[in-house]
Design a protein around this motif. Structure first.
Motif: not given
Lengths: 441, 304
Positions: A39-57
């Motif tokens: 998006h236009i504006g400051a980039p978002s800040k990642p809160i996950v790291k390599k190896g994390d399991k994530v769910l959709m959404g």
């Protein structure tokens, strides 16, 4: 009555036929790469790291600043990488790669219920949390657009279904197949802004979409469908407001200053999903066309890599010379196919080697076609002269900063002059200059 | 696989400069054909000599001055053809050689070549020929080969019917007599989007209204002389006509009005040439003071 704006161009080849009758089909790939500056504006800040399991959404990057919006995992699976990648004109951006486990397991969603019964105050925050930004190409955060000051009044919400660009048919198919989501999303926006009028604006080259929306609008309070003449750049925000409301947005002001808010049809559908199902923006329809074997409208997960999408269209039909995000008039060229698409990617067009050849400029013959085409009312031939001589001040006096880079002048120029390209450079130079002057105080 | 990167737009209109010039030549063909039909091979020879001379002049000049040779854009062909169509079939061939060389070298190339000349090359050459060899340039023959007065000459008014004027049963220059052929050309130019309708329509309309105001027969005056030819092929010249809508209307109206003023009160029986040349000179001013309104700005501040 069919409406339109002043000047502009009738494009001789819209190249829409390849995909306008192909229904939206789903495509999911093994891996998605989600960049944090979609998006236009400051980039978002990642809160996950390599190896994390994530769910959709699930939120994987948090919003930063006033214009910030979150990024959500568009597939369920494992984060395999968080790193910087070069991305188009933006330099290096942070990118989160997720390997898809194909389980499509949703994170916990919080639906707000029907668009007619939801508390209007909850709608804009829901849009922000869903990570929605302008899906017509501009990628401006939608919640900011909809956060109007108390003294401002939104008389009409315009839904931009013009799709005046060449090649693209994703909005067309969406209006045809998921019109109810667009009308619902529009109702949500109208209620959030306290607006009585909602106008869905569609060009007359999409009669089937118009008929569908007109039928759906009968049951929606205050919603009408406005037919527009087919002309480029009708879908430009300023041109659309001019065509439908007969108003002009003053230079440096926003549409809301003339009582209007413009939302793309894709954005409207995403708003509907966000409000009614609590679903964040994790997929969109993108037209993939040009030199591919099966030109298609694909519903892809955000972050799908271009290479995979071309594969989903059964590969190249001829050697590609140029690949661009977006249509023929404003598309942005890709340096390679390993880049992911983003929330605002409405199309991927593959040009043949022949169509990608470099074009040599001829001398200006003063034919006036650029002047007759410019939807803003500029004198492109004069600005080009100033630009070639590097006279930035003169270009500024000729209103180069009002240029919307629509490409009409370059398209029309019989001498094939690089008008739009040089205006883009001049505008960038002027912006840098203004920044420096501002810094000096 | 290497992908090319370029700035948008990625598509260009099929109308190239060369294509536009060819469109003008196509639009001139009916008038040229009628001239050849009327005056025989002599007219054909004059047209070809003039076109050839224009192209050769441009080629030689650009070679001699070490500028890029641009004869492929066909603009010299157009200039040569227009010049030939507005001289009498009685003109000697060398006069067209001189005329088109003057048009290309003095009027066009000396001022910077295509796009930079400030008056119409063909018209300026015609004016030069008219001033240099007035007797030859105004010697007209009718379609039976008998020397006679043109419809605008004094006392000739009653000889010709409207129909004669429309289909070209009148004495005159090679390409200007048959108004019907010229109108076909105008329609082609507008339909092929080579020019906009404003300049030809406003030129003819203003001449009609002006003739009526000053008490001349408007139909007769529009259909005789060079006003329709000027409206179609001279006033419309890209380089020397204005670009904004308002300026185009003022410019075209000026041509119609001045033409009639010259016919009514001037020393020449015909004034279209000078009217166009005069309005050519006003073109930069008109473009500057009648601009398009810039979107989102209340009114345009004076430039520079």
């Amino acid at each position: 009555m069919k409406l339109t704006f002043k000047r502009g161009v009738h494009l001789s080849y819209a190249n829409k036929n390849a995909t306008k009758t192909s229904p939206i089909r789903d495509f999911v790939s093994d891996e998605v790469r989600l960049i944090t500056s979609m998006h236009i504006g400051a980039p978002s800040k990642p809160i996950v790291k390599k190896g994390d399991k994530v769910l959709m959404g699930q939120v994987i990057a948090e919003p930063v600043g006033f214009l910030g919006i979150p990024v959500h995992a568009s597939v369920s699976g494992e984060v395999t990488d968080v790193s910087m990648i070069p991305y188009l004109g933006e330099g290096n951006v942070e990118c989160i790669t997720i390997a898809n486990d194909y389980e499509d397991k949703w994170t916990e969603l919080t639906p707000l219920g029907s668009v007619e019964s939801v508390d209007p105050a909850l709608i804009v925050p829901a849009i922000k949390n869903a990570g929605i930004c302008g899906m017509g190409g501009a990628s401006f955060p939608t919640h900011v657009k909809l956060s109007i000051k108390p003294e401002q009044k939104c008389e009409a919400v315009l839904v931009n279904g013009a799709e005046c660009e060449t090649h693209l048919t994703c909005d067309h198919r969406l209006m045809l197949e998921q019109g109810e989501k667009i009308v619902g999303g529009l109702r949500a926006v109208m209620r959030a802004l306290g607006s009585e009028k909602g106008i869905i604006c569609v060009e007359d080259n999409k009669p089937d979409a118009i008929a569908n929306l007109k039928r759906l609008a009968l049951n929606a309070q205050g919603v009408t469908v406005q037919v527009l003449k087919t002309k480029y750049p009708q879908g430009g925000e300023k041109q659309l407001i001019n065509a439908v409301l007969k108003r002009q947005v003053p230079f440096g002001k926003l549409p809301i200053d003339v009582g209007a808010v413009v939302v793309n049809v894709g954005t409207c559908a995403a708003i509907y999903d966000a409000v009614v199902y609590g679903k964040p923006l994790i997929s969109r329809v993108t037209t993939v066309t040009g030199c591919v074997n099966k030109p298609s409208n694909l519903r892809v997960r955000i972050g799908t890599v271009v290479e995979d999408m071309i594969g989903a269209c059964e590969g190249y039909s001829a050697e590609p010379g140029k690949i661009a995000f977006g249509g023929g008039m404003t598309g942005l060229c890709l340096p390679g196919t390993d880049l992911p698409m983003a929330k605002s990617t409405n199309g991927i067009v593959v040009y043949s080697v022949k169509d990608s050849k470099s074009i040599d400029e001829g001398p200006c013959i003063r034919c006036g076609k650029c002047v007759a085409a410019c939807p803003i009312g500029l004198n492109p031939y004069l600005i080009k002269r100033a630009a070639d001589a590097d006279k930035l001040e003169e270009a500024k006096k000729l209103y180069v900063n009002d240029c919307i880079l629509c490409g009409c002048c370059s398209y029309e120029c019989p001498s094939r002059r690089w008008l739009t390209a040089s205006f883009k450079i001049v505008k960038q130079k002027l912006a840098i200059q203004a920044k420096q002057n501002g810094g000096k105080g | 696989m290497t992908l090319r990167l370029s700035t948008s737009p990625h598509l260009r209109s099929p109308q190239s400069s060369t294509r536009l010039m060819l469109n003008v030549i196509i639009a001139l063909l009916p008038s040229a054909a009628f001239g050849v039909y009327n005056y025989g091979y002599k007219a054909l020879m004059l047209i070809l000599v003039s076109m050839l001379s224009a192209v050769v002049s441009e080629y030689l000049w650009q070679r001699l001055t070490n500028r890029p040779v641009r004869i492929k854009d066909c603009s010299a062909l157009v200039t040569g053809m227009i010049l030939a169509l507005c001289v009498t079939p009685e003109a000697p061939w060398w006069m067209l050689v001189v005329g088109s060389a003057f048009a290309i070298i003095v009027v066009k190339e000396l001022f910077g070549g295509i796009g930079d000349n400030f008056i119409n090359p063909a018209l300026a050459a015609r004016a030069m020929l008219l001033a240099s060899w007035p007797m030859v340039m105004t010697r007209h023959i009718d379609i039976d080969g008998v020397s006679s007065a043109t419809p605008l000459a004094e006392g000739a008014q009653s000889q010709f019917s409207y129909l004669d004027l429309l289909i070209g049963r009148i004495p005159g220059v090679i390409g200007e007599t048959c108004k019907l052929a010229i109108i076909v050309g105008i329609v082609y130019l507008i339909v092929s989007r080579t020019v906009t309708w404003r300049i030809p329509v406003f030129t003819i309309l203003s001449a009609f209204v002006m003739a009526w105001i000053v008490g001349l027969d408007p139909v007769y005056h529009v259909l005789s002389g060079g006003i329709i030819f000027a409206a179609a092929f001279m006033a419309n010249d890209y380089t020397t006509s204005p670009m904004t809508r308002g300026a185009q209307m003022v410019y075209a109206s000026g041509i119609g009005i001045i033409t009639i003023i010259i016919r009514k009160w001037g020393a020449y029986p015909e004034g279209a040439t000078y009217a166009v040349l005069f309005m050519n000179l006003l073109t930069p001013l008109l473009d500057r003071y009648i601009p398009h309104r810039v979107y989102g700005h209340s009114k345009r501040e004076a430039k520079n």
